[in-house]
Design a protein around this motif. Structure first.
Motif, PDB file in Angstrom:
ATOM      1  N   TYR A  93      88.684  37.194  44.648  1.00 27.09           N
ATOM      2  CA  TYR A  93      88.274  36.062  45.398  1.00 27.09           C
ATOM      3  C   TYR A  93      89.214  34.842  45.801  1.00 27.09           C
ATOM      4  O   TYR A  93      89.633  34.376  44.691  1.00 27.09           O
ATOM      5  CB  TYR A  93      86.932  35.911  44.841  1.00 27.09           C
ATOM      6  N   SER A 111      89.442  31.074  47.608  1.00 24.91           N
ATOM      7  CA  SER A 111      88.729  29.657  47.610  1.00 24.91           C
ATOM      8  C   SER A 111      89.733  28.762  48.310  1.00 24.91           C
ATOM      9  O   SER A 111      90.751  28.589  47.680  1.00 24.91           O
ATOM     10  CB  SER A 111      88.000  29.184  46.520  1.00 24.91           C
ATOM     11  N   VAL A 116      84.441  23.480  38.966  1.00 19.49           N
ATOM     12  CA  VAL A 116      83.451  24.038  40.091  1.00 19.49           C
ATOM     13  C   VAL A 116      82.062  23.799  39.653  1.00 19.49           C
ATOM     14  O   VAL A 116      81.598  23.543  38.600  1.00 19.49           O
ATOM     15  CB  VAL A 116      83.538  25.469  39.880  1.00 19.49           C
ATOM     16  N   THR A 131      80.032  28.498  44.087  1.00 14.81           N
ATOM     17  CA  THR A 131      81.231  29.381  43.779  1.00 14.81           C
ATOM     18  C   THR A 131      81.240  29.712  42.379  1.00 14.81           C
ATOM     19  O   THR A 131      82.050  30.221  41.867  1.00 14.81           O
ATOM     20  CB  THR A 131      82.449  28.840  44.498  1.00 14.81           C
ATOM     21  N   TYR A 164      84.010  31.547  39.471  1.00 14.46           N
ATOM     22  CA  TYR A 164      85.054  30.940  38.912  1.00 14.46           C
ATOM     23  C   TYR A 164      84.421  30.563  37.584  1.00 14.46           C
ATOM     24  O   TYR A 164      85.318  30.608  36.575  1.00 14.46           O
ATOM     25  CB  TYR A 164      85.268  29.704  39.636  1.00 14.46           C
ATOM     26  N   THR A 221      73.207  28.547  50.483  1.00 17.20           N
ATOM     27  CA  THR A 221      74.807  28.893  51.181  1.00 17.20           C
ATOM     28  C   THR A 221      74.463  29.954  52.130  1.00 17.20           C
ATOM     29  O   THR A 221      74.791  31.210  51.828  1.00 17.20           O
ATOM     30  CB  THR A 221      75.500  29.006  50.186  1.00 17.20           C
ATOM     31  N   GLY A 254      79.847  31.024  53.554  1.00 12.28           N
ATOM     32  CA  GLY A 254      81.402  30.563  52.855  1.00 12.28           C
ATOM     33  C   GLY A 254      82.342  31.438  53.107  1.00 12.28           C
ATOM     34  O   GLY A 254      82.785  32.271  52.248  1.00 12.28           O
ATOM     35  N   ASN A 273      86.055  32.511  53.855  1.00 13.72           N
ATOM     36  CA  ASN A 273      87.585  32.063  53.588  1.00 13.72           C
ATOM     37  C   ASN A 273      88.391  33.143  54.383  1.00 13.72           C
ATOM     38  O   ASN A 273      88.279  34.432  54.231  1.00 13.72           O
ATOM     39  CB  ASN A 273      87.881  32.141  52.175  1.00 13.72           C
ATOM     40  N   GLN A 280      80.680  34.683  51.381  1.00 15.49           N
ATOM     41  CA  GLN A 280      79.859  34.448  50.389  1.00 15.49           C
ATOM     42  C   GLN A 280      78.485  34.017  50.841  1.00 15.49           C
ATOM     43  O   GLN A 280      78.409  33.169  51.805  1.00 15.49           O
ATOM     44  CB  GLN A 280      80.161  33.552  49.311  1.00 15.49           C
ATOM     45  N   TYR A 308      78.604  38.635  47.849  1.00 13.36           N
ATOM     46  CA  TYR A 308      80.292  38.160  48.587  1.00 13.36           C
ATOM     47  C   TYR A 308      80.731  39.531  48.864  1.00 13.36           C
ATOM     48  O   TYR A 308      80.655  40.691  48.287  1.00 13.36           O
ATOM     49  CB  TYR A 308      81.373  37.567  47.827  1.00 13.36           C
ATOM     50  N   SER A 329      88.665  27.568  55.188  1.00 14.83           N
ATOM     51  CA  SER A 329      87.376  28.071  55.037  1.00 14.83           C
ATOM     52  C   SER A 329      86.335  27.408  55.726  1.00 14.83           C
ATOM     53  O   SER A 329      86.414  26.268  56.063  1.00 14.83           O
ATOM     54  CB  SER A 329      87.059  28.175  53.555  1.00 14.83           C
ATOM     55  N   THR A 388      82.099  26.353  55.541  1.00 13.22           N
ATOM     56  CA  THR A 388      81.130  26.621  54.721  1.00 13.22           C
ATOM     57  C   THR A 388      79.712  26.033  55.219  1.00 13.22           C
ATOM     58  O   THR A 388      79.698  25.044  55.854  1.00 13.22           O
ATOM     59  CB  THR A 388      81.017  26.110  53.217  1.00 13.22           C
TER      60      THR A 388
END
Length: 369
Positions: A23, A25, A39, A43, A47, A61, A64, A66, A105, A118, A341, A343
């Motif tokens: 993944y 970001s 974080v 996310t 992470y 969300t 998301g 990327n 995501q 995701y 990205s 979001t």
């Protein structure tokens, strides 16, 4: 059709010395991928699950997304493919590395809990040995569902702990394309070679410990894919590549006022990959945030990174330029990459009234509970 050609053309993991992630970001990349202690949004499912304890209010969300490439003329390359000229186009890229990724995501998150999913496609192409041209193809596309829980174990959340469970369906496989195959390359041949599907289950665990002083130093440890996330083959003949476990140690601080903040951070990742050079595991960065924008700079595997973000209400845009080491040691073979990205994150108060507060890429200074 063009998307299919992109997936076929930019296939994954041809350079044994490159460390691949599942993944990516843009916000993290702009900070040199030093992100495990910072974080503070959904996310954290990818992470550091302990970061779920930093979330305020309720968040949906919706997107998301990327997108990343290492070659700015990828669009023209894909457009030039017509079904009969694969070998001719590919032969122009002897000795070069072509990389692309796309992930998206969605999540529902609140303090100490998040549920989401995701999809992530990572692609890399490297044609080697011009005297006997061949390409090793390894394509991975993951579609995952993940659920995470976190808890503050000491007063004032000095110690946070979190766990994420995930179910991943992986599409892809490994094969070597020989000169005879390259000479008559077609989309159906490549599709048949990499058409494998499998399912795996994994667990991540993480913690964040804060020292209660003015600079808010935070130490983090994350263990991704504890024990390894392996995949049981459901169709196809090519064995799917498992996700190796990854131990990450991190550190961050926070300085600022109500008008701005400065967050330096450090990560030491893949601690358990003993064969990798120490410099490839080191990540450092700093994020400077204001009311609407944030600026980032960092060091990833020995190469400078740059990033920026813009946030207005529920909408965020982030971009980053960073370098990835393709060889054994930092400084040998840099691959410059570009990530962007978008979001959409809807934030609600506990009474479900929509707010415009910042709780993502551009946040105000650290606020105690």
């Amino acid at each position: 059709m063009k998307i299919s050609l992109l997936i076929i053309f930019f296939s994954l993991n041809l350079n044994a010395n490159q460390i691949f992630e599942t993944y990516y970001s843009a916000r993290a990349a702009g900070m040199g991928n030093a992100f495990s202690a910072i974080v503070d949004d959904s996310t954290a499912l990818m992470y550091n699950p302990a970061g779920l304890d930093k979330i305020r209010n309720l968040h949906f969300t919706a997107m998301g997304l990327n997108l990343g490439v290492d070659n700015t003329n990828i669009a023209s390359i894909v457009t030039s493919l017509n079904g009969n000229n694969y070998a001719t186009v590919i032969q122009q890229y002897y000795g070069q590395n072509l990389w692309a990724t796309i992930n998206n995501q969605f999540a529902i998150s609140t303090r100490d809990f998040a549920f989401g999913g995701y999809s992530s496609l990572v692609a890399d192409f490297d044609l080697n040995n011009p005297a006997y041209p061949n390409a090793t193809i390894h394509l991975d596309e993951d579609i995952a569902l993940n659920t995470g829980f976190a808890v503050g174990l000491l007063p004032d959340d000095i110690l946070r702990f979190g766990v994420v469970g995930k179910r991943i369906t992986r599409y892809g496989g490994d094969t070597t394309v020989t000169p005879s195959t390259l000479a008559t390359l077609s989309s159906s041949q490549i599709t048949n070679l990499i058409n494998s599907i499998g399912t795996g289950y994994g667990i991540d665990a993480g913690m964040i410990m804060e020292i209660p002083v003015a600079s808010h130093p935070e130490f983090s440890v994350v263990w991704h894919d504890i024990g390894q996330t392996a995949f049981s083959l459901q169709s196809g003949t090519n064995q799917l590549v498992p996700i190796d476990n990854n131990i990450v140690a991190g550190f961050s601080m926070n300085f600022g006022t109500d008008d701005y903040y400065i967050r330096p951070a450090f990560d030491f990742s893949h601690i358990n990959l003993y064969e990798e050079a120490m410099g490839k595991k080191f990540h450092a960065g700093v994020e400077v945030g204001f009311s609407l924008i944030s600026l980032r700079v960092g060091l990833n595997q020995g190469y400078l990174t740059y990033g920026a973000g813009i946030k207005y209400k529920a909408f965020s845009f982030d971009a980053a330029i960073y370098g990835e080491e393709l060889d054994t040691n930092p400084g040998q073979l840099e691959d410059t990459r570009y990530l962007a990205s978008i979001t959409i994150d809807l934030e609600f108060e506990n009474n479900f009234s929509l707010t415009g507060k910042d709780n993502g890429p551009v946040r105000k200074a650290y606020e105690r509970r």
